[in-house]
Design a protein around this motif. Structure first.
Motif, short mmCIF file in Angstrom:
data_model
loop_
_atom_site.label_atom_id
_atom_site.label_comp_id
_atom_site.label_asym_id
_atom_site.label_seq_id
_atom_site.Cartn_x
_atom_site.Cartn_y
_atom_site.Cartn_z
N PHE A 36 2.21 -20.12 2.90
CA PHE A 36 0.77 -19.90 2.72
C PHE A 36 0.45 -19.54 1.28
O PHE A 36 -0.49 -20.09 0.69
CB PHE A 36 0.26 -18.80 3.66
CG PHE A 36 -1.13 -18.35 3.29
CD1 PHE A 36 -2.23 -19.13 3.61
CD2 PHE A 36 -1.32 -17.17 2.58
CE1 PHE A 36 -3.51 -18.72 3.24
CE2 PHE A 36 -2.60 -16.77 2.21
CZ PHE A 36 -3.70 -17.54 2.54
N LEU A 37 1.19 -18.61 0.71
CA LEU A 37 0.90 -18.16 -0.65
C LEU A 37 0.99 -19.31 -1.66
O LEU A 37 0.11 -19.47 -2.51
CB LEU A 37 1.84 -17.02 -1.05
CG LEU A 37 1.68 -15.72 -0.27
CD1 LEU A 37 2.82 -14.76 -0.59
CD2 LEU A 37 0.33 -15.09 -0.56
N LEU A 38 2.04 -20.11 -1.56
CA LEU A 38 2.20 -21.24 -2.47
C LEU A 38 1.17 -22.33 -2.21
O LEU A 38 0.59 -22.89 -3.15
CB LEU A 38 3.62 -21.80 -2.39
CG LEU A 38 4.72 -20.88 -2.91
CD1 LEU A 38 6.09 -21.48 -2.62
CD2 LEU A 38 4.56 -20.61 -4.40
N ASP A 39 0.92 -22.63 -0.92
CA ASP A 39 -0.07 -23.65 -0.59
C ASP A 39 -1.46 -23.25 -1.05
O ASP A 39 -2.20 -24.05 -1.62
CB ASP A 39 -0.10 -23.92 0.92
CG ASP A 39 1.07 -24.74 1.41
OD1 ASP A 39 1.78 -25.34 0.58
OD2 ASP A 39 1.26 -24.79 2.63
N ARG A 40 -1.83 -22.01 -0.79
CA ARG A 40 -3.17 -21.55 -1.15
C ARG A 40 -3.39 -21.56 -2.65
O ARG A 40 -4.40 -22.05 -3.15
CB ARG A 40 -3.40 -20.14 -0.58
CG ARG A 40 -4.72 -19.54 -0.94
CD ARG A 40 -5.87 -20.23 -0.24
NE ARG A 40 -7.12 -19.60 -0.65
CZ ARG A 40 -8.27 -20.18 -0.59
NH1 ARG A 40 -8.38 -21.38 -0.08
NH2 ARG A 40 -9.35 -19.57 -1.00
N THR A 41 -2.45 -21.01 -3.40
CA THR A 41 -2.61 -20.99 -4.85
C THR A 41 -2.59 -22.40 -5.42
O THR A 41 -3.37 -22.72 -6.32
CB THR A 41 -1.54 -20.11 -5.54
OG1 THR A 41 -0.25 -20.54 -5.13
CG2 THR A 41 -1.73 -18.64 -5.21
N SER A 42 -1.75 -23.25 -4.87
CA SER A 42 -1.69 -24.64 -5.33
C SER A 42 -2.99 -25.38 -5.02
O SER A 42 -3.51 -26.11 -5.86
CB SER A 42 -0.50 -25.35 -4.66
OG SER A 42 -0.43 -26.68 -5.08
#
Length: 170
Positions: free
Chosen positions: A27-33
Motif C-alpha cells: 500500500f505505501l509504495l503503491d500509494r506514493t507511486s
C-alpha cells in the motif's frame, strides 16, 4: 495505527479479521507511486507530453535504440509503445528510422524540436522528484533513497511472473 483484530459478520457468524503483523509495504509504495505519477502527469501535460512520451524521448536521445529496447526501458507493452511513438511522430518530436546495425529494426530518432522539449521535460521531472523528496527532512530523504535503492538492487530486483488472477464466473 495498527488494528489487531476487527470483528465482521460473515455468513451470519462473527469472524475476526487476521492480525496484521507487518506494515503494508505494498500500500505505501503503491500509494506514493500513484500520487507521484499523477503529479508528474499534470506537470508534463503543461508542455503537451505524457510520462511515456518523456521516457521515450529521453532514452532515445541517450543512444540509438529500437522501439523494442525503448519499450523495455519504459516498461511498456508493444501496443502502448506504438501508440506513444505515433503520438511523438504526429507532434514532430520523433521519427522512426532504419537501424544502422539491424536493417529489420526501426530506431526512434528524436527531432530537434523533440530534443528541446525533452530537455524541458527533464527539468520538470527533476522538479517533481525534488519537491517530493524535499518534503522530507534531509536525513530521512537520504535514508529513504538508500533503502529504496537497496530494495531495487536486492530483494526486489526481479519481478516474479505470475498468472493473472481469474475472476469467478457469475
Amino acid at each position: 495505527m495498527w488494528i489487531i483484530c476487527d470483528e465482521t459478520i460473515v455468513g451470519g457468524m462473527t469472524a475476526l479479521a487476521p492480525t496484521r503483523n507487518e506494515p503494508d509495504l505494498s500500500f505505501l509504495l503503491d500509494r506514493t507511486s500513484h500520487v507521484l505519477r499523477t503529479q508528474m502527469a499534470a506537470a508534463l501535460a503543461d508542455i503537451g507530453l505524457t510520462a511515456r512520451m518523456h521516457c521515450v524521448l529521453v532514452h532515445a536521445l541517450e543512444a540509438e535504440r529500437t522501439q523494442a529496447q525503448l519499450a523495455e526501458l519504459g516498461d511498456m507493452d508493444k501496443t502502448t509503445m506504438v501508440v506513444t511513438v505515433d503520438a511523438l511522430e504526429k507532434a514532430g518530436l520523433a521519427e522512426r528510422k532504419p537501424s544502422s546495425t539491424d536493417r529489420r529494426a526501426r530506431i526512434i530518432s528524436v527531432t530537434p524540436a523533440g530534443a528541446k522539449l525533452a530537455a524541458r521535460s527533464a527539468e520538470i521531472v527533476d522538479g517533481v522528484h525534488r519537491d517530493a523528496l524535499g518534503s522530507l527532512p534531509k536525513a530521512e530523504r537520504e535514508s529513504l533513497l538508500r533503502a529504496l535503492n537497496h530494495l531495487v538492487d536486492g530483494h526486489l530486483a526481479t519481478a516474479v511472473e505470475a498468472a493473472p488472477a481469474r475472476r469467478a464466473r457469475q
